[in-house]
Design a protein around this motif. Structure first.
Motif, short mmCIF file in Angstrom:
data_model
loop_
_atom_site.label_atom_id
_atom_site.label_comp_id
_atom_site.label_asym_id
_atom_site.label_seq_id
_atom_site.Cartn_x
_atom_site.Cartn_y
_atom_site.Cartn_z
N LYS A 1 -8.84 6.48 -5.93
CA LYS A 1 -10.09 6.06 -5.74
C LYS A 1 -10.30 5.71 -4.27
O LYS A 1 -11.66 5.45 -3.67
CB LYS A 1 -10.57 4.99 -6.83
CG LYS A 1 -10.64 5.65 -8.13
CD LYS A 1 -11.39 4.68 -9.23
CE LYS A 1 -11.07 5.33 -10.69
NZ LYS A 1 -11.71 4.50 -11.69
N ILE A 2 -9.55 4.59 -3.80
CA ILE A 2 -9.69 4.04 -2.45
C ILE A 2 -9.62 5.05 -1.50
O ILE A 2 -10.19 4.88 -0.51
CB ILE A 2 -8.46 2.93 -2.46
CG1 ILE A 2 -8.76 1.49 -3.14
CG2 ILE A 2 -8.28 2.48 -0.83
CD1 ILE A 2 -7.56 0.80 -3.28
N ALA A 3 -8.76 6.00 -1.65
CA ALA A 3 -8.46 7.08 -0.62
C ALA A 3 -9.77 7.88 -0.63
O ALA A 3 -10.34 8.10 0.67
CB ALA A 3 -7.26 7.86 -1.01
N SER A 4 -10.55 8.25 -1.65
CA SER A 4 -11.66 8.97 -1.78
C SER A 4 -12.83 8.19 -1.12
O SER A 4 -13.49 8.82 -0.25
CB SER A 4 -11.88 9.32 -3.09
OG SER A 4 -13.17 10.04 -3.27
N ALA A 5 -13.07 6.90 -1.36
CA ALA A 5 -13.78 5.95 -0.73
C ALA A 5 -13.67 5.91 0.74
O ALA A 5 -14.78 5.94 1.35
CB ALA A 5 -14.17 4.82 -1.52
N GLN A 6 -12.56 5.92 1.24
CA GLN A 6 -12.23 5.84 2.56
C GLN A 6 -12.74 7.10 3.28
O GLN A 6 -13.05 6.97 4.43
CB GLN A 6 -10.54 5.56 2.84
CG GLN A 6 -10.12 5.20 4.18
CD GLN A 6 -11.00 4.00 4.79
OE1 GLN A 6 -10.95 3.03 4.16
NE2 GLN A 6 -11.44 3.99 5.96
N MET A 7 -12.29 8.05 2.86
CA MET A 7 -12.71 9.34 3.35
C MET A 7 -14.23 9.77 3.37
O MET A 7 -14.82 9.91 4.58
CB MET A 7 -12.29 10.55 2.34
CG MET A 7 -10.70 11.00 2.66
SD MET A 7 -9.99 12.04 1.31
CE MET A 7 -11.17 13.67 1.63
N LEU B 1 -19.04 8.87 6.97
CA LEU B 1 -20.37 8.40 7.34
C LEU B 1 -20.25 7.87 8.45
O LEU B 1 -21.18 7.97 9.40
CB LEU B 1 -20.66 7.35 6.18
CG LEU B 1 -21.07 7.81 4.67
CD1 LEU B 1 -21.28 6.67 3.89
CD2 LEU B 1 -22.47 8.50 5.19
N LYS B 2 -19.02 7.27 9.14
CA LYS B 2 -19.00 6.57 10.39
C LYS B 2 -19.06 7.67 11.48
O LYS B 2 -19.72 7.41 12.45
CB LYS B 2 -17.62 5.80 10.53
CG LYS B 2 -17.46 4.48 9.74
CD LYS B 2 -16.13 3.82 10.14
CE LYS B 2 -16.13 2.58 9.33
NZ LYS B 2 -14.72 1.78 9.49
N THR B 3 -18.61 8.82 11.15
CA THR B 3 -18.51 9.88 12.06
C THR B 3 -19.98 10.60 12.18
O THR B 3 -20.43 10.66 13.31
CB THR B 3 -17.71 11.22 11.67
OG1 THR B 3 -16.40 10.73 11.41
CG2 THR B 3 -17.62 12.42 12.44
#
Length: 110
Positions: free
Chosen positions: A26-32, A37-39
């Motif tokens: 879940k953390i990895a998915s949220a980080q992606m 969004l940052k990009t």
């Protein structure tokens, strides 16, 4: 059984059991998602900056009284590089003159 019952049984068999994601997944998915969004934000920011640069170039050309491709870049850069040597009173007068020019510019968008 009826046909409808057979269809439901078939659908239930074809479905895979839903596996709960681990906290790390879940953390990895949220980080992606965050990275995407940052990009996107950087891209939009860069587009806005590019737009402002284009407008500035057009305004410089208009102040020079010529087309963008005909601007005397060496003269413009020379004037800009000379600006630190101008006293505060002269800078204030030049700024006021520039402000009036921008205010009188037809179709200008800020």
């Amino acid at each position: 059984m009826s046909k409808q019952g057979d269809v439901l049984d078939g659908n239930e068999k074809s479905r895979k059991p839903r596996i709960e994601k681990t906290i790390k997944q879940k953390i990895a998915s949220a980080q992606m998602r965050l990275n995407r969004l940052k990009t996107k934000e950087k891209s939009l920011s860069k587009s806005a900056e590019t737009r402002l640069k284009i407008i500035l170039g057009a305004e410089v050309a208009k102040a020079s009284g010529c087309k963008v491709e005909d601007v005397d870049k060496e003269l413009i850069f020379g004037l800009i590089l000379q600006s630190p040597n101008i006293n505060d009173e002269a800078k204030a007068k030049l700024k006021l003159r520039g402000k009036r020019f921008l205010a009188d510019m037809v179709g200008r968008q800020e």
